[in-house]
Design a protein around this motif. Structure first.
Motif, PDB file in Angstrom:
ATOM      1  N   ILE A  12      37.345  41.136  42.238  1.00 36.28           N
ATOM      2  CA  ILE A  12      36.499  41.785  41.218  1.00 36.28           C
ATOM      3  C   ILE A  12      35.059  41.310  41.368  1.00 36.28           C
ATOM      4  CG2 ILE A  12      35.995  41.949  38.742  1.00 36.28           C
ATOM      5  CD1 ILE A  12      39.062  41.766  38.283  1.00 36.28           C
ATOM      6  N   ASN A  13      34.877  40.005  41.481  1.00 36.29           N
ATOM      7  CA  ASN A  13      33.525  39.450  41.623  1.00 36.29           C
ATOM      8  C   ASN A  13      32.837  39.975  42.878  1.00 36.29           C
ATOM      9  OD1 ASN A  13      33.711  37.981  39.241  1.00 36.29           O
ATOM     10  ND2 ASN A  13      34.515  36.166  40.268  1.00 36.29           N
ATOM     11  N   LEU A  54      47.504  53.381  33.702  1.00 35.20           N
ATOM     12  CA  LEU A  54      46.208  52.869  33.249  1.00 35.20           C
ATOM     13  C   LEU A  54      45.818  51.664  34.097  1.00 35.20           C
ATOM     14  CD1 LEU A  54      43.967  53.272  31.158  1.00 35.20           C
ATOM     15  CD2 LEU A  54      45.180  51.664  29.673  1.00 35.20           C
ATOM     16  N   LEU A  55      44.755  51.839  34.881  1.00 31.24           N
ATOM     17  CA  LEU A  55      44.309  50.778  35.789  1.00 31.24           C
ATOM     18  C   LEU A  55      43.192  49.941  35.189  1.00 31.24           C
ATOM     19  CD1 LEU A  55      44.198  52.860  39.097  1.00 31.24           C
ATOM     20  CD2 LEU A  55      46.141  51.657  38.066  1.00 31.24           C
ATOM     21  N   GLY A  56      42.386  50.563  34.351  1.00 32.30           N
ATOM     22  CA  GLY A  56      41.262  49.861  33.747  1.00 32.30           C
ATOM     23  C   GLY A  56      40.841  50.542  32.467  1.00 32.30           C
ATOM     24  N   LEU A  57      40.066  49.825  31.664  1.00 33.07           N
ATOM     25  CA  LEU A  57      39.628  50.351  30.377  1.00 33.07           C
ATOM     26  C   LEU A  57      38.286  49.732  29.997  1.00 33.07           C
ATOM     27  CD1 LEU A  57      40.400  52.041  27.845  1.00 33.07           C
ATOM     28  CD2 LEU A  57      41.475  49.969  26.951  1.00 33.07           C
ATOM     29  N   TYR A  58      37.354  50.600  29.589  1.00 34.11           N
ATOM     30  CA  TYR A  58      36.064  50.129  29.077  1.00 34.11           C
ATOM     31  C   TYR A  58      36.076  50.271  27.568  1.00 34.11           C
ATOM     32  CZ  TYR A  58      31.230  50.250  27.578  1.00 34.11           C
ATOM     33  OH  TYR A  58      30.050  50.012  26.902  1.00 34.11           O
ATOM     34  N   GLN A  82      46.135  44.277  36.270  1.00 29.80           N
ATOM     35  CA  GLN A  82      46.547  43.824  37.589  1.00 29.80           C
ATOM     36  C   GLN A  82      47.856  44.472  38.048  1.00 29.80           C
ATOM     37  OE1 GLN A  82      46.316  39.572  38.047  1.00 29.80           O
ATOM     38  NE2 GLN A  82      47.225  39.612  40.086  1.00 29.80           N
ATOM     39  N   GLY A  83      48.849  44.551  37.176  1.00 33.63           N
ATOM     40  CA  GLY A  83      50.150  45.109  37.549  1.00 33.63           C
ATOM     41  C   GLY A  83      50.064  46.535  38.068  1.00 33.63           C
ATOM     42  N   PRO A  84      49.465  47.451  37.309  1.00 35.04           N
ATOM     43  CA  PRO A  84      49.367  48.828  37.797  1.00 35.04           C
ATOM     44  C   PRO A  84      48.544  48.964  39.081  1.00 35.04           C
ATOM     45  CG  PRO A  84      48.966  48.756  35.441  1.00 35.04           C
ATOM     46  CD  PRO A  84      49.030  47.341  35.919  1.00 35.04           C
ATOM     47  N   ILE A  85      47.462  48.195  39.194  1.00 32.97           N
ATOM     48  CA  ILE A  85      46.635  48.270  40.407  1.00 32.97           C
ATOM     49  C   ILE A  85      47.446  47.813  41.611  1.00 32.97           C
ATOM     50  CG2 ILE A  85      44.641  47.262  41.601  1.00 32.97           C
ATOM     51  CD1 ILE A  85      43.204  47.286  38.825  1.00 32.97           C
ATOM     52  N   GLU A  86      48.127  46.686  41.475  1.00 35.12           N
ATOM     53  CA  GLU A  86      48.912  46.173  42.595  1.00 35.12           C
ATOM     54  C   GLU A  86      50.089  47.081  42.934  1.00 35.12           C
ATOM     55  OE1 GLU A  86      47.985  41.405  42.322  1.00 35.12           O
ATOM     56  OE2 GLU A  86      49.820  42.162  41.395  1.00 35.12           O
ATOM     57  N   SER A  87      50.668  47.740  41.929  1.00 32.28           N
ATOM     58  CA  SER A  87      51.820  48.605  42.186  1.00 32.28           C
ATOM     59  C   SER A  87      51.441  49.832  43.008  1.00 32.28           C
ATOM     60  CB  SER A  87      52.476  49.028  40.871  1.00 32.28           C
ATOM     61  OG  SER A  87      51.679  49.974  40.191  1.00 32.28           O
ATOM     62  N   ALA A  89      49.337  49.732  45.581  1.00 35.19           N
ATOM     63  CA  ALA A  89      48.817  49.302  46.880  1.00 35.19           C
ATOM     64  C   ALA A  89      49.921  48.691  47.740  1.00 35.19           C
ATOM     65  CB  ALA A  89      47.699  48.292  46.658  1.00 35.19           C
ATOM     66  N   LYS A  90      49.796  48.897  49.045  1.00 34.18           N
ATOM     67  CA  LYS A  90      50.771  48.364  49.995  1.00 34.18           C
ATOM     68  C   LYS A  90      50.400  46.977  50.497  1.00 34.18           C
ATOM     69  CE  LYS A  90      51.409  52.967  51.711  1.00 34.18           C
ATOM     70  NZ  LYS A  90      50.488  53.776  52.455  1.00 34.18           N
ATOM     71  N   ASP A  91      49.090  46.689  50.499  1.00 34.64           N
ATOM     72  CA  ASP A  91      48.641  45.412  51.050  1.00 34.64           C
ATOM     73  C   ASP A  91      47.348  44.973  50.354  1.00 34.64           C
ATOM     74  OD1 ASP A  91      46.497  46.876  52.231  1.00 34.64           O
ATOM     75  OD2 ASP A  91      47.651  47.177  54.059  1.00 34.64           O
ATOM     76  N   LYS A  92      46.852  43.821  50.755  1.00 39.03           N
ATOM     77  CA  LYS A  92      45.673  43.247  50.105  1.00 39.03           C
ATOM     78  C   LYS A  92      44.442  44.133  50.277  1.00 39.03           C
ATOM     79  CE  LYS A  92      43.323  38.873  49.380  1.00 39.03           C
ATOM     80  NZ  LYS A  92      43.313  37.448  49.679  1.00 39.03           N
ATOM     81  N   ASN A  93      44.289  44.782  51.424  1.00 36.59           N
ATOM     82  CA  ASN A  93      43.137  45.665  51.623  1.00 36.59           C
ATOM     83  C   ASN A  93      43.168  46.846  50.655  1.00 36.59           C
ATOM     84  OD1 ASN A  93      41.862  44.178  53.635  1.00 36.59           O
ATOM     85  ND2 ASN A  93      43.052  45.144  55.254  1.00 36.59           N
ATOM     86  N   GLU A  94      44.338  47.391  50.422  1.00 36.61           N
ATOM     87  CA  GLU A  94      44.453  48.492  49.460  1.00 36.61           C
ATOM     88  C   GLU A  94      44.180  48.005  48.044  1.00 36.61           C
ATOM     89  OE1 GLU A  94      47.477  51.590  49.078  1.00 36.61           O
ATOM     90  OE2 GLU A  94      47.822  51.317  51.234  1.00 36.61           O
ATOM     91  N   ILE A  95      44.629  46.796  47.725  1.00 43.45           N
ATOM     92  CA  ILE A  95      44.351  46.221  46.404  1.00 43.45           C
ATOM     93  C   ILE A  95      42.839  46.095  46.221  1.00 43.45           C
ATOM     94  CG2 ILE A  95      44.535  44.158  44.949  1.00 43.45           C
ATOM     95  CD1 ILE A  95      47.353  43.746  46.159  1.00 43.45           C
ATOM     96  N   LYS A  96      42.143  45.594  47.255  1.00 38.26           N
ATOM     97  CA  LYS A  96      40.686  45.461  47.192  1.00 38.26           C
ATOM     98  C   LYS A  96      40.033  46.813  46.949  1.00 38.26           C
ATOM     99  CE  LYS A  96      40.096  41.439  50.163  1.00 38.26           C
ATOM    100  NZ  LYS A  96      39.482  40.929  51.405  1.00 38.26           N
ATOM    101  N   LYS A  97      40.490  47.829  47.661  1.00 37.90           N
ATOM    102  CA  LYS A  97      39.931  49.173  47.512  1.00 37.90           C
ATOM    103  C   LYS A  97      40.146  49.693  46.097  1.00 37.90           C
ATOM    104  CE  LYS A  97      40.246  53.794  49.382  1.00 37.90           C
ATOM    105  NZ  LYS A  97      41.255  54.792  49.393  1.00 37.90           N
ATOM    106  N   ARG A  98      41.355  49.534  45.568  1.00 38.73           N
ATOM    107  CA  ARG A  98      41.660  50.001  44.205  1.00 38.73           C
ATOM    108  C   ARG A  98      40.825  49.263  43.168  1.00 38.73           C
ATOM    109  NH1 ARG A  98      44.354  54.805  43.904  1.00 38.73           N
ATOM    110  NH2 ARG A  98      45.956  54.795  45.467  1.00 38.73           N
ATOM    111  N   ILE A  99      40.723  47.949  43.314  1.00 39.76           N
ATOM    112  CA  ILE A  99      39.932  47.163  42.360  1.00 39.76           C
ATOM    113  C   ILE A  99      38.493  47.657  42.356  1.00 39.76           C
ATOM    114  CG2 ILE A  99      38.919  44.881  41.923  1.00 39.76           C
ATOM    115  CD1 ILE A  99      41.622  43.669  42.796  1.00 39.76           C
ATOM    116  N   LYS A 100      37.935  47.848  43.541  1.00 41.72           N
ATOM    117  CA  LYS A 100      36.550  48.303  43.639  1.00 41.72           C
ATOM    118  C   LYS A 100      36.388  49.655  42.943  1.00 41.72           C
ATOM    119  CE  LYS A 100      32.932  48.828  47.104  1.00 41.72           C
ATOM    120  NZ  LYS A 100      32.594  48.693  48.530  1.00 41.72           N
ATOM    121  N   GLU A 101      37.314  50.578  43.174  1.00 42.30           N
ATOM    122  CA  GLU A 101      37.258  51.892  42.533  1.00 42.30           C
ATOM    123  C   GLU A 101      37.306  51.766  41.010  1.00 42.30           C
ATOM    124  OE1 GLU A 101      40.626  53.889  44.227  1.00 42.30           O
ATOM    125  OE2 GLU A 101      39.585  54.332  46.111  1.00 42.30           O
TER     126      GLU A 101
END
Length: 124
Positions: A12-13, A54-58, A82-87, A89-101
């Motif tokens: 995230i940072n 639901l991946l995120g909320l403002y 974290q749970g929905p985002i990780e679910s 994604a297949k790997d850490k790179n996909e998790i990074k991409k989802r988090i950024k989005e």
């Protein structure tokens, strides 16, 4: 793939550091929160039945709506689930991409963009 909370937070940072400087510098009175899953109350409030959707909320007062008496407002909150985002994604790179989005999407709400406007920007 499941990351430790501090690994998730580091991604995230990193995503925030990649924002254009002008956007980063104008962000104030906002905190980023990591929760494992959205609560039933949050899902009900958002009109969602699946906790995976639901991946995120403002939550807060978007920048364009802040008036002169905003000075004493509680911080806005951007929550990443974290749970929905990780679910999704297949790997850490996909998790990074989802988090950024998700981070960019929720920061878009912070800057006053509606859901429809953000979807248009994401598609374009």
């Amino acid at each position: 793939m499941l990351l430790k909370k501090h690994e998730f937070e580091e991604i995230i940072n990193d995503a925030i550091k990649e924002l254009p400087r002008v956007l980063r510098e104008k962000m104030e009175n906002v905190e980023i929160i990591i929760e494992e899953w959205p609560s039933k109350e949050v899902l009900d409030e958002m009109g969602m039945s699946s906790r995976y959707g639901l991946l995120g909320l403002y939550r807060g007062i978007p920048m364009p709506e802040r008036g002169t008496n905003y000075n004493f407002a509680l911080p806005d909150a951007i929550t990443l689930y974290q749970g929905p985002i990780e679910s999704m994604a297949k790997d850490k790179n996909e998790i990074k991409k989802r988090i950024k989005e998700v981070v960019y999407h929720e920061i878009g709400h912070y800057y006053g963009f509606s859901e429809e406007e953000l979807e248009g920007l994401e598609e374009g």
